[in-house]
Design a protein around this motif. Structure first.
Motif, PDB file in Angstrom:
ATOM      1  N   GLY A  44     -82.508 -18.320  34.202  1.00 32.48           N
ATOM      2  CA  GLY A  44     -81.670 -18.519  35.736  1.00 32.48           C
ATOM      3  C   GLY A  44     -80.289 -17.351  36.118  1.00 32.48           C
ATOM      4  N   GLY A  45     -79.732 -17.603  36.876  1.00 29.08           N
ATOM      5  CA  GLY A  45     -77.847 -16.864  37.740  1.00 29.08           C
ATOM      6  C   GLY A  45     -78.838 -16.169  38.536  1.00 29.08           C
ATOM      7  N   LYS A  46     -77.943 -15.829  40.021  1.00 30.76           N
ATOM      8  CA  LYS A  46     -78.464 -16.150  40.682  1.00 30.76           C
ATOM      9  C   LYS A  46     -79.399 -14.747  41.223  1.00 30.76           C
ATOM     10  N   GLY A  47     -78.559 -13.969  39.837  1.00 31.68           N
ATOM     11  CA  GLY A  47     -79.601 -12.130  40.407  1.00 31.68           C
ATOM     12  C   GLY A  47     -80.759 -12.446  39.649  1.00 31.68           C
ATOM     13  N   LEU A  48     -81.194 -12.809  38.834  1.00 35.93           N
ATOM     14  CA  LEU A  48     -82.491 -13.388  38.523  1.00 35.93           C
ATOM     15  C   LEU A  48     -82.734 -14.600  39.202  1.00 35.93           C
ATOM     16  N   ASN A  49     -83.090 -15.279  39.775  1.00 37.97           N
ATOM     17  CA  ASN A  49     -83.315 -15.960  41.141  1.00 37.97           C
ATOM     18  C   ASN A  49     -83.841 -15.107  42.161  1.00 37.97           C
TER      19      ASN A  49
ATOM     20  N   TRP B  45     -86.253 -18.832  54.577  1.00 35.64           N
ATOM     21  CA  TRP B  45     -86.240 -18.721  53.264  1.00 35.64           C
ATOM     22  C   TRP B  45     -85.664 -19.705  51.730  1.00 35.64           C
ATOM     23  N   SER B  46     -84.218 -19.293  52.240  1.00 34.39           N
ATOM     24  CA  SER B  46     -83.579 -20.356  52.299  1.00 34.39           C
ATOM     25  C   SER B  46     -83.909 -22.119  52.049  1.00 34.39           C
ATOM     26  N   ALA B  47     -84.696 -22.354  53.467  1.00 35.83           N
ATOM     27  CA  ALA B  47     -84.952 -23.473  53.681  1.00 35.83           C
ATOM     28  C   ALA B  47     -85.613 -24.092  52.721  1.00 35.83           C
ATOM     29  N   ALA B  48     -87.301 -22.325  52.452  1.00 32.42           N
ATOM     30  CA  ALA B  48     -88.155 -23.137  52.421  1.00 32.42           C
ATOM     31  C   ALA B  48     -88.133 -23.338  50.420  1.00 32.42           C
ATOM     32  N   ALA B  49     -86.637 -22.331  49.865  1.00 33.85           N
ATOM     33  CA  ALA B  49     -86.034 -22.947  48.746  1.00 33.85           C
ATOM     34  C   ALA B  49     -85.909 -24.171  48.095  1.00 33.85           C
ATOM     35  N   VAL B  50     -85.481 -25.196  49.251  1.00 38.03           N
ATOM     36  CA  VAL B  50     -85.012 -26.411  49.153  1.00 38.03           C
ATOM     37  C   VAL B  50     -86.437 -27.368  48.820  1.00 38.03           C
ATOM     38  N   LEU B  51     -87.057 -26.700  49.031  1.00 38.71           N
ATOM     39  CA  LEU B  51     -88.288 -27.562  49.263  1.00 38.71           C
ATOM     40  C   LEU B  51     -89.219 -27.479  47.812  1.00 38.71           C
ATOM     41  N   MET B  52     -88.861 -26.744  47.242  1.00 40.50           N
ATOM     42  CA  MET B  52     -89.619 -26.300  45.863  1.00 40.50           C
ATOM     43  C   MET B  52     -88.446 -26.920  44.877  1.00 40.50           C
ATOM     44  N   PRO B  53     -89.136 -27.413  43.470  1.00 39.81           N
ATOM     45  CA  PRO B  53     -88.308 -27.407  42.585  1.00 39.81           C
ATOM     46  C   PRO B  53     -87.695 -27.455  42.024  1.00 39.81           C
TER      47      PRO B  53
ATOM     48  N   ALA C 225     -83.003 -16.735  48.047  1.00 38.56           N
ATOM     49  CA  ALA C 225     -83.709 -16.883  48.604  1.00 38.56           C
ATOM     50  C   ALA C 225     -83.193 -16.447  49.602  1.00 38.56           C
ATOM     51  N   ALA C 226     -82.083 -16.492  50.254  1.00 39.38           N
ATOM     52  CA  ALA C 226     -81.869 -15.731  51.853  1.00 39.38           C
ATOM     53  C   ALA C 226     -81.519 -13.563  51.041  1.00 39.38           C
ATOM     54  N   VAL C 227     -80.681 -14.152  50.015  1.00 38.22           N
ATOM     55  CA  VAL C 227     -80.260 -12.898  49.429  1.00 38.22           C
ATOM     56  C   VAL C 227     -81.926 -12.288  49.477  1.00 38.22           C
ATOM     57  N   ALA C 228     -82.676 -12.650  48.770  1.00 36.17           N
ATOM     58  CA  ALA C 228     -83.719 -12.302  49.190  1.00 36.17           C
ATOM     59  C   ALA C 228     -83.732 -11.440  50.001  1.00 36.17           C
ATOM     60  N   SER C 229     -84.252 -12.459  51.256  1.00 34.66           N
ATOM     61  CA  SER C 229     -84.621 -12.059  52.211  1.00 34.66           C
ATOM     62  C   SER C 229     -84.096 -10.806  52.848  1.00 34.66           C
ATOM     63  N   ALA C 230     -83.291 -11.021  52.892  1.00 35.85           N
ATOM     64  CA  ALA C 230     -82.093  -9.066  53.205  1.00 35.85           C
ATOM     65  C   ALA C 230     -81.773  -8.092  52.321  1.00 35.85           C
ATOM     66  N   ALA C 231     -82.958  -8.734  50.851  1.00 34.84           N
ATOM     67  CA  ALA C 231     -82.757  -7.295  50.205  1.00 34.84           C
ATOM     68  C   ALA C 231     -84.212  -6.620  50.934  1.00 34.84           C
TER      69      ALA C 231
ATOM     70  N   ARG D 176     -86.859 -13.164  41.092  1.00 33.73           N
ATOM     71  CA  ARG D 176     -88.031 -13.967  40.849  1.00 33.73           C
ATOM     72  C   ARG D 176     -88.618 -14.260  42.324  1.00 33.73           C
ATOM     73  N   VAL D 177     -88.107 -14.369  42.863  1.00 31.61           N
ATOM     74  CA  VAL D 177     -88.619 -14.689  44.989  1.00 31.61           C
ATOM     75  C   VAL D 177     -88.997 -13.833  44.757  1.00 31.61           C
ATOM     76  N   LEU D 178     -88.142 -12.141  44.901  1.00 33.65           N
ATOM     77  CA  LEU D 178     -89.214 -10.937  45.822  1.00 33.65           C
ATOM     78  C   LEU D 178     -90.427 -10.468  44.720  1.00 33.65           C
ATOM     79  N   HIS D 179     -90.373 -11.117  43.420  1.00 36.01           N
ATOM     80  CA  HIS D 179     -91.386 -10.644  42.202  1.00 36.01           C
ATOM     81  C   HIS D 179     -92.712 -12.084  42.869  1.00 36.01           C
ATOM     82  N   ALA D 180     -92.034 -12.880  43.630  1.00 35.34           N
ATOM     83  CA  ALA D 180     -93.380 -13.796  43.819  1.00 35.34           C
ATOM     84  C   ALA D 180     -93.808 -13.528  44.866  1.00 35.34           C
ATOM     85  N   GLU D 181     -93.088 -13.178  46.014  1.00 34.16           N
ATOM     86  CA  GLU D 181     -93.613 -12.339  47.305  1.00 34.16           C
ATOM     87  C   GLU D 181     -94.100 -11.480  47.172  1.00 34.16           C
ATOM     88  N   GLY D 182     -94.559 -10.498  45.852  1.00 35.78           N
ATOM     89  CA  GLY D 182     -95.364  -8.850  45.991  1.00 35.78           C
ATOM     90  C   GLY D 182     -94.229  -7.888  46.683  1.00 35.78           C
ATOM     91  N   ILE D 183     -92.833  -8.555  45.999  1.00 35.41           N
ATOM     92  CA  ILE D 183     -91.943  -7.279  46.973  1.00 35.41           C
ATOM     93  C   ILE D 183     -91.942  -6.335  45.075  1.00 35.41           C
TER      94      ILE D 183
END
Length: 313
Positions: A36-41, A274-282, A247-253, A44-51
């Motif tokens: 973890g750590g914010k940049g790793l998160n 994307w920020s709201a979608a992150a809240v729904l995940m564990p 997740a919000a940062v990933a979306s802007a990037a 991880r989001v970008l990679h999962a979204e195929g970016i």
């Protein structure tokens, strides 16, 4: 490729508990452990979204080995800089009954000056292949003065997104970064201004191009020279908010990598969804596949610069 930079990584440990009682004894199933750590998160989001994304961070000690093992198993592209200081830990307790999360973050231990030089040099080298550079999270106590400035300079002419707090937030604004992503408390703490619109405009005055301001259950605010917009869902979501800002940062990037001239409403809609979608995940670093539906459900309104966004949804 989007390069994410995490100066203060952590081994994230998450437990779900039926109900947290102060001073009580709790039992839980085996917790989840991940790098973890914010940049790793963000990566991880970008990679999962195929970016295409690549994460750079430090690792040290037994916890650093644990972080490295998990990150390698995740298949997220990365570069790890070995340091003597042990990697810190971050602990989250998710209260199922209340639907909220309690977090304890270790502050971390700073690498040595020579290790920081190696880290900045690695960011400079990796930035050559990047379209956007993201610098996210805290810096460990004792990190050199000017480290953030050096990391921003290492990105060269690539647009930079910074998600941090305190005086570093002001330093990033002074450096003229493309996007800043504070939350309400971080903005007020850094600027000394309680009104979120006025605080965001202070960051613009200092040199930032766009401020994405997390308002929690009230959604998100986007402030730029082109205007001020607020996006929110009709009803707030319950869940784990620890990775929502990442997740919000990933979306802007993801949008900035395609077009440096960000459309204010487009970036706000994606960031809020994307920020709201992150809240729904564990776990942090994941977003729900419901994010397109969440984007469609958003209520987006223009904000008068002389008023404060509504405190209720």
């Amino acid at each position: 490729m989007i390069l994410t930079v995490t100066p203060n990584p952590a081994v994230d440990m998450t437990w779900e508990i039926d109900r947290i009682e102060t001073g009580g004894t709790h039992r839980a199933d085996a917790g989840a452990v991940r790098a973890g750590g914010k940049g790793l998160n963000v990566a991880r989001v970008l990679h999962a979204e195929g970016i295409a994304a690549r994460a750079i961070t430090t690792v040290g000690g037994a916890t650093g080995s644990e972080l490295q093992d998990e990150l390698e198993s995740s298949a997220v592209p990365h570069l790890l800089i070995p340091v003597a200081a042990p990697t810190r830990r971050s602990i989250a307790w998710v209260d199922r009954a209340l639907g909220d999360t309690t977090i304890v973050n270790e502050r971390g231990v700073s690498p040595t000056p020579s290790e920081w030089v190696e880290f900045v040099d690695a960011v400079r080298e990796e930035s050559a292949a990047a379209s956007v550079v993201v610098i996210s999270g805290s810096f460990p106590p004792g990190a050199p003065d000017g480290l953030l400035r050096d990391l921003i300079a290492a990105a060269g002419d690539r647009p930079v997104i910074v998600d941090t707090s305190g005086p570093l937030l002001l330093a990033a604004a002074d450096a003229g970064v493309a996007v800043l992503k504070p939350n309400r408390a971080e903005l007020a703490d850094a600027t000394g201004i309680s009104d979120p619109v006025a605080g965001a405009r202070e960051l613009l005055r200092r040199g930032a191009k766009l401020v994405l301001l997390s308002l929690g259950a009230e959604g998100m605010l986007a402030v730029s020279a082109d205007g001020i917009l607020q996006a929110r869902l009709p009803e707030p979501l319950a869940g784990n908010p620890t990775g929502a800002g990442d997740a919000a940062v990933a979306s802007a990037a993801s949008l900035l990598a395609v077009d440096r001239a960000l459309d204010l409403e487009s970036v706000l809609r994606r960031a809020t969804a994307w920020s709201a979608a992150a809240v729904l995940m564990p776990l942090a670093g994941e977003i729900s596949p419901r994010h397109p539906q969440l984007a469609d459900a958003l209520i987006v309104t223009a904000v008068d610069p002389l008023t404060t966004p509504k405190d209720s949804v």
